[in-house]
Design an enzyme around this catalytic site. Structure first.
Site, PDB file in Angstrom:
ATOM      1  CE1 TYR A  32       0.978  -0.296   4.440  1.00  0.00           C
ATOM      2  CE2 TYR A  32      -0.172   1.815   4.421  1.00  0.00           C
ATOM      3  CZ  TYR A  32       0.662   0.901   5.054  1.00  0.00           C
ATOM      4  OH  TYR A  32       1.180   1.199   6.283  1.00  0.00           O
ATOM      5  CE  LYS A 145       2.933   3.409   3.306  1.00  0.00           C
ATOM      6  NZ  LYS A 145       2.959   3.434   4.754  1.00  0.00           N
ATOM      7  CD  GLU A 177       9.161   1.575  11.092  1.00  0.00           C
ATOM      8  OE1 GLU A 177       9.070   2.570  10.375  1.00  0.00           O
ATOM      9  OE2 GLU A 177       8.960   0.413  10.683  1.00  0.00           O
ATOM     10  CG  LEU A 201       7.878   2.769   5.301  1.00  0.00           C
ATOM     11  CD1 LEU A 201       7.768   1.648   4.273  1.00  0.00           C
ATOM     12  CD2 LEU A 201       6.533   3.427   5.499  1.00  0.00           C
TER      13      LEU A 201
HETATM   14  N1  PDD Z   1       2.212   4.977   7.781  1.00  0.00           N
HETATM   15  N2  PDD Z   1       6.798   3.700   9.521  1.00  0.00           N
HETATM   16  C1  PDD Z   1       5.676   2.981   9.380  1.00  0.00           C
HETATM   17  C2  PDD Z   1       5.653   1.586   9.910  1.00  0.00           C
HETATM   18  C3  PDD Z   1       4.542   3.544   8.752  1.00  0.00           C
HETATM   19  O1  PDD Z   1       3.424   2.812   8.621  1.00  0.00           O
HETATM   20  C4  PDD Z   1       4.599   4.885   8.313  1.00  0.00           C
HETATM   21  C5  PDD Z   1       3.445   5.551   7.627  1.00  0.00           C
HETATM   22  C6  PDD Z   1       5.795   5.599   8.471  1.00  0.00           C
HETATM   23  C7  PDD Z   1       5.951   7.027   7.994  1.00  0.00           C
HETATM   24  O2  PDD Z   1       6.008   7.088   6.582  1.00  0.00           O
HETATM   25  P1  PDD Z   1       5.507   8.382   5.790  1.00  0.00           P
HETATM   26  O3  PDD Z   1       6.222   9.533   6.373  1.00  0.00           O
HETATM   27  O4  PDD Z   1       5.876   8.135   4.384  1.00  0.00           O
HETATM   28  O5  PDD Z   1       4.014   8.486   6.015  1.00  0.00           O
HETATM   29  C8  PDD Z   1       6.881   4.972   9.081  1.00  0.00           C
HETATM   30  C9  PDD Z   1       1.075   5.447   7.038  1.00  0.00           C
HETATM   31  C10 PDD Z   1       0.790   6.894   7.235  1.00  0.00           C
HETATM   32  C11 PDD Z   1      -0.100   4.541   7.305  1.00  0.00           C
HETATM   33  O6  PDD Z   1       0.135   3.352   7.510  1.00  0.00           O
HETATM   34  O7  PDD Z   1      -1.249   4.999   7.257  1.00  0.00           O
END
Ligand code: PDD
Length: 277
Positions: A32, A145, A177, A201
């Site tokens: 996703y 992801k 994280e 991620l």
């Molecule tokens: N999640 N780490 C994880 C495990 C995440 O699921 C996310 C983002 C991030 C931050 O990534 P970014 O800055 O690109 O949003 C780090 C999204 C927002 C979600 O699962 O809805």
């Protein structure tokens, strides 16, 4: 009523249906992406498209659309929903086949879905939040992801049960994280965040914050830090596409510095908001 892009069509959300034999449903076998749109403009579109492509490639799903085709879909949804600020959700699974079989057939037709939700970009002074330090129990390819998020969800539930907004995860004392965010600490005016290896991620908000910090001549280090470093930090904050930058005031029962949003975090929030307006 929300419009859903599903396998080439745009359908009202009640009519967006897929097979119960979809491998996304049976095995969480899919990828996703989550992308913010500010004032009708997708934010870091090329980078989100690259990350989507990288994740699909890592699990052997052929990308169903080029970045240009994704942009057409996004623009169609934006104008149909008449949204100015939005979050785009994209999901691509390996597809459906009967009967259930762990080993997928070659050349399956992916299931492709996308939709928008309205988004109110954060304004005002963000209140520092409490996070909970938990052991990172997830798999070792967190750079992908993937929609296989059960570990993340269990950790999120556990942190919420203890009154925290989010877990801050560690493996053998090394901070990784959150369940859905990246973390930074500030120590002696230096910004430190774990490296974008297979244990996290590579968040695009993280990437943008690093770029903003470098342009503002803030010292930056992409390097592992320990839970001891976390507790000794001058500042700590989390980043994600939907939350941007949120200061962390407390980890479990320990207050970080004085528990307020520190000056470097404040500066980065200001820079971030200026960059997306
Ligand atoms: N999640 N780490 C994880 C495990 C995440 O699921 C996310 C983002 C991030 C931050 O990534 P970014 O800055 O690109 O949003 C780090 C999204 C927002 C979600 O699962 O809805």
């Amino acid at each position: 009523m929300s419009l859903i892009y599903l396998n080439g069509d745009y359908v009202p959300h009640e009519q967006a249906k897929i097979s119960v034999f979809d491998r996304g449903f049976l095995f969480a076998d899919g990828i996703y992406e989550v992308l913010p749109v500010y004032h009708g403009q997708p934010f870091m579109l090329a980078e989100h498209m690259q990350r989507l492509h990288n994740s699909l490639h890592a699990v052997g799903i052929t990308p169903p659309h080029s970045p240009a085709e994704w942009e057409v879909i996004l623009r169609h949804l934006l104008s149909a929903e008449q949204l100015d600020n939005a979050i785009l959700y994209i999901q691509v699974t390996r597809g459906a086949e009967f009967p259930r079989n762990h080993l997928p057939s070659p050349n399956m037709q992916p299931t492709v879905m996308a939709y928008l939700v309205p988004f109110t970009p954060p304004t005002g002074e963000p209140a520092p939040v409490k996070v909970e330090l938990l052991e990172d129990i997830r798999w070792l390819r967190c750079d992908i992801k993937s929609v296989s998020l059960l570990g993340n969800i269990l950790l999120k539930l556990q942190s919420t049960a203890s009154g925290a907004q989010e877990p801050i995860l560690h493996r053998a004392g090394r901070v990784t994280e959150g369940a859905s965010c990246n973390y930074f600490i500030v120590k002696d005016n230096e910004l430190i965040t774990p490296p974008a290896d297979e244990l996290i991620l590579a968040g695009l908000t993280r990437q943008h914050v690093l770029n903003l910090a470098r342009s503002a001549h803030i010292k930056v280090r992409e390097q592992a830090f320990s839970t001891a470093d976390l507790f000794a930090a001058d500042e700590c904050f989390m980043t994600s596409a939907t939350r941007e930058i949120i200061p962390v005031g407390q980890v479990g029962n320990e207050v970080i510095a004085d528990g307020h949003c520190g000056p470097v975090t404040q500066q980065l929030i200001k820079l971030f908001r200026a960059s997306r307006s």
